[in-house]
Design an enzyme around this catalytic site. Structure first.
Site, short mmCIF file in Angstrom:
data_model
loop_
_atom_site.label_atom_id
_atom_site.label_comp_id
_atom_site.label_asym_id
_atom_site.label_seq_id
_atom_site.Cartn_x
_atom_site.Cartn_y
_atom_site.Cartn_z
N CYS A 207 43.61 42.57 33.46
CA CYS A 207 45.10 42.50 32.84
C CYS A 207 45.47 41.27 31.82
O CYS A 207 44.82 40.29 32.22
CB CYS A 207 45.99 42.42 34.13
SG CYS A 207 47.57 42.99 33.57
N ASP B 155 50.36 42.34 45.29
CA ASP B 155 50.38 40.98 44.67
C ASP B 155 50.91 40.04 45.58
O ASP B 155 51.90 40.26 46.54
CB ASP B 155 50.87 40.89 43.23
CG ASP B 155 50.33 39.92 42.31
OD1 ASP B 155 49.61 39.01 42.88
OD2 ASP B 155 50.69 39.78 41.24
#
Length: 227
Positions: free
Chosen positions: A6, A135
């Site tokens: 990412c 996360d």
């Protein structure tokens, strides 16, 4: 194990990731992020990818009209809602652009238990999410902190495939192979600077996770890598 890299900003970085066999790449559409890209840059980056690699658009509390404009301009495959969006809001926004979607949950050991994480995942599953991303929590940031959360909070029987993010790198990637997850998502752990990927770190991460692909590579890289 599936792998998502990412936070791309450079076309050459995304080309190397594709050559290394990454499953998905993430583009950040959140202006406060140091990895944020414009629509024009996103178009250039997406043009660098071959078929069968998914493009994930990371958005944070993006208004409906802005998301529709983004979808009209950039050929992404999946939305990653990384803000405070509710299950209902995610479903409505994704439906407006006819995209599959992921919701990121920020896990805080002081507030979450494995059971509460499961319950939250269930809410997004009921709303139509295709996967859930877990996360680390940060009080002032929506992600990209490079911090790990307590992996013991990962539910064993999640109603959605789990994508693990937060503080991953080549040194700890192998430790994720026995976790109850579907994929790993890394950004800072493969960078030389924010938004600037490091070819050696990307290669090492893929080697740690995609062991079967690399087991016969005496040079430590696939033969189609020229960088």
């Amino acid at each position: 194990m599936h792998v998502k890299f990412c936070g791309f900003t450079q076309p050459n970085d995304i080309k190397i990731a594709a050559q290394l066999g990454v499953d998905a790449v993430g583009l950040v559409f959140y202006p406060p992020s140091p990895r944020a890209v414009t629509i024009e840059r996103a178009q250039s980056l997406s043009a660098s990818l071959p078929a069968f690699i998914s493009i994930v658009a990371l958005v944070v509390n993006m208004p409906r009209a802005e998301l529709i404009e983004l979808a009209n301009q950039v050929a992404f495959d999946i939305i990653q809602f990384h803000g405070d969006e509710t299950p209902e809001q995610c479903a409505q926004l994704a439906s407006a652009v006819n995209k599959r979607w992921i919701k990121a949950l920020r896990i805080n050991a002081d507030q979450h238990t494995a059971a509460s994480v499961s319950a939250e995942i269930n809410e997004f599953a009921a709303a139509g999410a295709n996967s859930i991303l877990l996360d680390a929590y940060h009080p002032h940031k929506y992600g990209g902190t490079g911090a790990r959360f307590d992996w013991s909070l990962l539910p064993q029987d999640s109603s959605l495939p789990i994508i693990l993010a937060g503080g991953l790198d080549a040194d700890n990637a192998a430790a994720t192979l026995d976790l109850p997850i579907y994929a790993v998502d890394v950004s800072g752990g493969i960078e030389s600077d924010k938004g600037k990927k490091d070819a050696a770190k990307m290669r090492a991460f893929m080697k740690a996770v995609k062991r079967d692909r690399w087991q016969n590579e005496t040079l430590g890289e696939p033969s189609n890598i020229s960088n």
